[in-house]
Motif scaffolding. Structure first.
Motif, PDB file in Angstrom:
ATOM      1  N   LEU A 195       0.853  -1.190   0.000  1.00  0.00           N
ATOM      2  CA  LEU A 195       0.000   0.000   0.000  1.00  0.00           C
ATOM      3  C   LEU A 195       0.890   1.241   0.000  1.00  0.00           C
ATOM      4  O   LEU A 195       1.774   1.378   0.862  1.00  0.00           O
ATOM      5  N   ASP A 196       0.669   2.118  -0.950  1.00  0.00           N
ATOM      6  CA  ASP A 196       1.563   3.276  -1.114  1.00  0.00           C
ATOM      7  C   ASP A 196       1.658   4.127   0.152  1.00  0.00           C
ATOM      8  O   ASP A 196       0.678   4.288   0.888  1.00  0.00           O
ATOM      9  N   ARG A 197       2.834   4.705   0.329  1.00  0.00           N
ATOM     10  CA  ARG A 197       3.066   5.429   1.582  1.00  0.00           C
ATOM     11  C   ARG A 197       2.270   6.729   1.675  1.00  0.00           C
ATOM     12  O   ARG A 197       2.154   7.312   2.748  1.00  0.00           O
ATOM     13  N   SER A 198       1.716   7.196   0.548  1.00  0.00           N
ATOM     14  CA  SER A 198       0.939   8.444   0.607  1.00  0.00           C
ATOM     15  C   SER A 198      -0.286   8.301   1.523  1.00  0.00           C
ATOM     16  O   SER A 198      -0.758   9.286   2.085  1.00  0.00           O
ATOM     17  N   PHE A 199      -0.785   7.073   1.696  1.00  0.00           N
ATOM     18  CA  PHE A 199      -1.966   6.877   2.563  1.00  0.00           C
ATOM     19  C   PHE A 199      -1.618   7.050   4.030  1.00  0.00           C
ATOM     20  O   PHE A 199      -2.448   7.454   4.833  1.00  0.00           O
ATOM     21  N   MET A 200      -0.340   6.717   4.329  1.00  0.00           N
ATOM     22  CA  MET A 200       0.051   6.728   5.738  1.00  0.00           C
ATOM     23  C   MET A 200       0.028   8.148   6.308  1.00  0.00           C
ATOM     24  O   MET A 200      -0.343   8.365   7.456  1.00  0.00           O
ATOM     25  N   ASN A 201       0.403   9.143   5.432  1.00  0.00           N
ATOM     26  CA  ASN A 201       0.396  10.544   5.883  1.00  0.00           C
ATOM     27  C   ASN A 201      -0.974  10.954   6.385  1.00  0.00           C
ATOM     28  O   ASN A 201      -1.099  11.747   7.301  1.00  0.00           O
ATOM     29  N   GLN A 202      -2.013  10.404   5.715  1.00  0.00           N
ATOM     30  CA  GLN A 202      -3.371  10.911   5.990  1.00  0.00           C
ATOM     31  C   GLN A 202      -4.156  10.011   6.944  1.00  0.00           C
ATOM     32  O   GLN A 202      -5.248  10.378   7.376  1.00  0.00           O
ATOM     33  N   ILE A 203      -3.582   8.859   7.249  1.00  0.00           N
ATOM     34  CA  ILE A 203      -4.375   7.841   7.950  1.00  0.00           C
ATOM     35  C   ILE A 203      -4.936   8.351   9.280  1.00  0.00           C
ATOM     36  O   ILE A 203      -6.056   8.001   9.672  1.00  0.00           O
ATOM     37  N   GLU A 204      -4.160   9.282   9.940  1.00  0.00           N
ATOM     38  CA  GLU A 204      -4.601   9.720  11.260  1.00  0.00           C
ATOM     39  C   GLU A 204      -5.755  10.726  11.187  1.00  0.00           C
ATOM     40  O   GLU A 204      -6.676  10.680  11.973  1.00  0.00           O
TER      41      GLU A 204
END
Ligand code: C2E
Ligand code: CA
Ligand code: CA
Length: 703
Positions: free
Chosen positions: A598-607
């Motif tokens: 899963l691309d890391r761009s999602f991690m920035n927004q996950i919170e």
């Protein structure tokens, strides 16, 4: 000369003389138009046109002659020999036909020879006609006038045909017809002046002038009918030619799919705009534009959908409400615009108008909606570039900058963009030697299980230690390697080195190696992987290959078959950067991947973003349903890890767990830890986390 004028003025009925002159002029004009048409063709077609021209010329010369004879006041009764009269018509048509056909030949003196034939033929017609004309009286001929009349006829015919052959203007048939008509009139009246008649019967017995007029009108009518046939053919041909000329012109200057002007048309307009600007000092803008996501639509939905999108784009661009704009399709999804304005605010407004027109969703034939985007870049003439070529390439440079930018889709050219290009070229030159000079090396980034945090393997990440620039990021040099084809050698080196290094590890941890789309287009890839595994002795199940969906899109069938061959070696395949590009379920269904990253761009927004979390949840559900583990990239915080744990994610990778580190650091970590279970993990993590990755230079080289 005086005799000739007296002959016309005194001995002729002027009404009929005028009628003869009209027939002569109209007939000559039509004949030379038809002859002109024949000269523009070759072979049988030319002969056909020559025939029509000769029929029109012969019949009008003949009619001129006969009407003029009827206009002649002999003062004695006259009669005509019908056979000789018809023969004189055939002589005229035949000689003119042969003369014109000879003139049409591409040989020297053809017009002189042809003109002589035509001139002689017309004179022969005149005197044959005179022979068919019986006057009840004594007829005397002046030899001088007869010779003069023949010379006038030949000279005028040669002049007219020479002019047709030599002159290149569109008015040549009119000029030649004028000379020819004068020649015919000259021949006739000089010929008539050569004749003196002494009537043998009383004046009262002469034929009534009224019936001459009727006969003259009948001849004129017959001539018009014959000439009319030629005229009709000419008109039909002219219309057909201008229709097909128009079609050809459209095909040559417009793109058939979008109806927009094409590249040659654009180039002409651009050169004209530069010319205008040089004369008036008014500048203008050239805008390069490229559709976003078009390739995706074309690849995933087929060429018919791609064509429909381009057709709609063409329509929208054609209906833009700005008369400053000239929009052309240069090919594929590449367009260009000339904006006749040098005010950057107005140019920006025009670019916004284009963008707004294109971002509205497009409905395809099957009712589905697709949306595309557009990237626009503008450069000004003469401020930004000295000529057309530079102007277009600088507008493109600005457009590529817009395409690469995550914030804007509109860019203006700036001279520092050239510096970026220069740097890229320099980097490409250096990259050629990087491998041989030992400047490339591999870093490893740890991958962990989410629930136990146990190390499951490492992603292999390439680094370039440039002798002058320091560490160069793969984000900057991989695209350059792909463009130049160097990626094949570099990719092989990465695989070989990573397998070699991992094969010497004191454990069986796995490595994940990135593959470029270019490598996936090589049919020898499976053989190369097998050879590397054999040479290095690494167990195939310890190797994972990471590829992005764009690699598959390029050539679906072939790539999938290559991947199956690689998989058959026992190597696993991970789908990298999932959620960024195409993210089609179709791809996941068609090919049995062993992992989804899963691309890391999602991690920035996950919170913060519930949407990002929903997407992650959906991807995890898809993974579960297909029995494919999901690894989340870019995990940087504890809370992100907690969320992943709650959502049931399988694996993770990111700065929280460890940055990419050199191979020596990895080896050192193995030596210092207990090789068993959780403790090994803890030791490893502690070491890797404290080892900071060397500063990677991210020069702004992204294209
Ligand atoms: P990638 O395959 O998505 O690799 C992961 C990238 O994310 C790496 O960047 C890594 O340093 C970075 N990363 C890892 N954890 C985090 C995190 O927590 N936060 C953030 N912000 N970033 C993180 P890197 O090493 O610069 O590589 C960039 C890309 O270059 C890779 O993206 C991959 O596409 C390409 N690449 C790297 N090595 C190779 C290679 O050997 N061959 C090919 N073809 N491509 C490579
Ligand atoms: Ca990767
Ligand atoms: Ca990735």
């Amino acid at each position: 000369m005086l005799d000739v004028i007296l002959c016309i003025a005194v001995e002729h009925d002027l009404k009929l003389v005028v009628l003869a002159a009209i027939i002569c002029i109209l007939g000559s004009w039509l004949s030379f138009r038809l002859f002109d048409r024949g000269l523009r063709d070759r072979g049988l077609i030319t002969l056909g046109w020559n025939f029509l021209a000769a029929t029109a010329a012969g019949s009008s010369v003949w009619s001129t002659h006969f009407i003029a004879i009827l206009a002649f006041k002999t003062g004695a009764p006259v009669s005509f020999d019908p056979v000789l009269t018809i023969v004189s018509l055939l002589i005229a048509i035949g000689s003119i036909f042969v003369g014109m056909a000879a003139t049409s030949l591409p040989i020297p003196f053809s017009a002189a020879a042809g003109g002589t034939l035509v001139g002689l033929g017309i004179a022969a017609m005149h005197y044959a006609g005179m022979n068919a004309y019986h006057i009840e009286g004594l007829v005397n001929w002046s030899r001088t006038f007869v010779i003069a009349s023949v010379i006038v006829s030949i000279a005028a015919s040669i002049l007219a045909l020479e002019l047709m052959k030599r002159e290149r203007t569109t008015a040549r048939p009119e000029k030649a017809a004028g000379i020819f008509a004068l020649g015919i009139i000259g021949l006739h009246f000089t010929g008539m002046a050569a004749m003196t008649v002494t009537p043998l019967v009383l004046r009262g017995m002469s034929v009534e002038q009224g019936s001459y007029l009727a006969m003259a009108m009948a001849i004129a009518l017959a001539c018009l009918v014959i000439a009319g046939t030629g005229l009709t053919s000419f008109v039909i041909d002219h219309r057909m030619r201008s229709d097909s000329d128009r079609k050809l012109c459209r095909m040559a200057l417009y793109d058939s799919l979008t109806g927009l002007p094409n590249r040659p048309n654009f180039t002409d307009k651009l050169l004209a705009a530069i010319d205008h600007s040089n004369r008036t000092g008014e500048g203008f803008a050239c805008i390069g534009m490229d559709l976003d996501r078009f390739k995706e639509i074309n690849d995933l939905r087929g060429h018919a959908a791609g064509d429909a999108v381009l057709g709609e784009v063409g329509e929208r661009l054609a209906s833009l409400k700005s008369d400053r704009l000239f929009v052309a399709r240069l090919g594929g999804d590449e367009f260009a615009v000339i904006c006749r304005c040098m005010n950057d605010k107005l140019v920006f407004e025009d670019m916004m108008q284009i963008k707004n027109a294109l971002v509205r969703p497009i409905t395809l034939g099957d009712g589905t909606e697709v949306s595309i985007g557009v990237s626009l870049g503008a450069a000004f003439y003469p401020a930004d570039a000295p000529d057309a070529q530079e102007l277009v390439s600088r507008a493109d440079l600005a457009m590529y900058r817009a395409k690469a930018s995550p914030i804007t889709s509109i860019c203006f050219y700036d001279s520092c963009m050239d510096e970026v290009v220069r740097q890229r070229k320099a980097l490409a030159a250096d990259l050629k030697n990087a491998l041989a000079n030992g400047e490339l090396e591999l870093f490893y980034q740890v991958q962990n299980a989410v629930d136990t945090e146990e190390v499951i393997g490492f992603e292999v990440l390439l680094r370039w230690r440039h002798p002058v620039r320091g560490m160069v990021s793969p984000v900057d040099f991989i695209p350059i390697a792909e463009e130049s084809g160097l990626i094949m050698d570099i990719g092989r080196w990465v695989l070989q080195t990573a397998c070699e290094q991992a094969s010497r590890w004191p454990n069986d941890l796995r490595i994940a190696v990135n593959l470029s789309p270019i490598q996936l287009s090589d049919p020898k890839l499976p053989a190369m992987v097998r050879m590397v595994l054999e040479e290095t002795g690494l167990a195939p199940n310890r190797l994972e290959l990471e590829l992005t969906e764009s690699s598959i899109i390029e050539n679906r069938e072939r790539t999938l078959s290559l991947l199956l061959q690689v998989k058959a070696l026992g190597v696993t395949i991970a789908l990298d950067d999932f959620g960024t590009g195409y993210s089609s379920l179709e791809t996941l269904r068609t090919f049995p991947f062993n992992k989804i990253k899963l691309d890391r761009s999602f991690m920035n927004q996950i919170e913060e973003s519930p949407q990002a979390r929903a997407i992650i949840r959906a991807v995890l559900a898809i993974g579960k349903s297909m029995d494919v583990p999901v690894l989340a990239e870019g995990v940087e915080t504890r809370s992100q890890l907690e969320i992943l744990r709650q959502e049931g994610c399988d694996a993770m990778q990111g700065y929280l767990l460890g940055r990419p580190v050199p191979h020596d650091d990895i080896v050192a970590s193995f030596g210092s830890g207990d090789e068993v279970g959780g403790r090994r993990v803890a030791t490893l993590r502690a070491i890797i986390k404290t080892t900071a990755e060397p500063q990677v230079r991210h020069a702004s080289l992204a294209s």
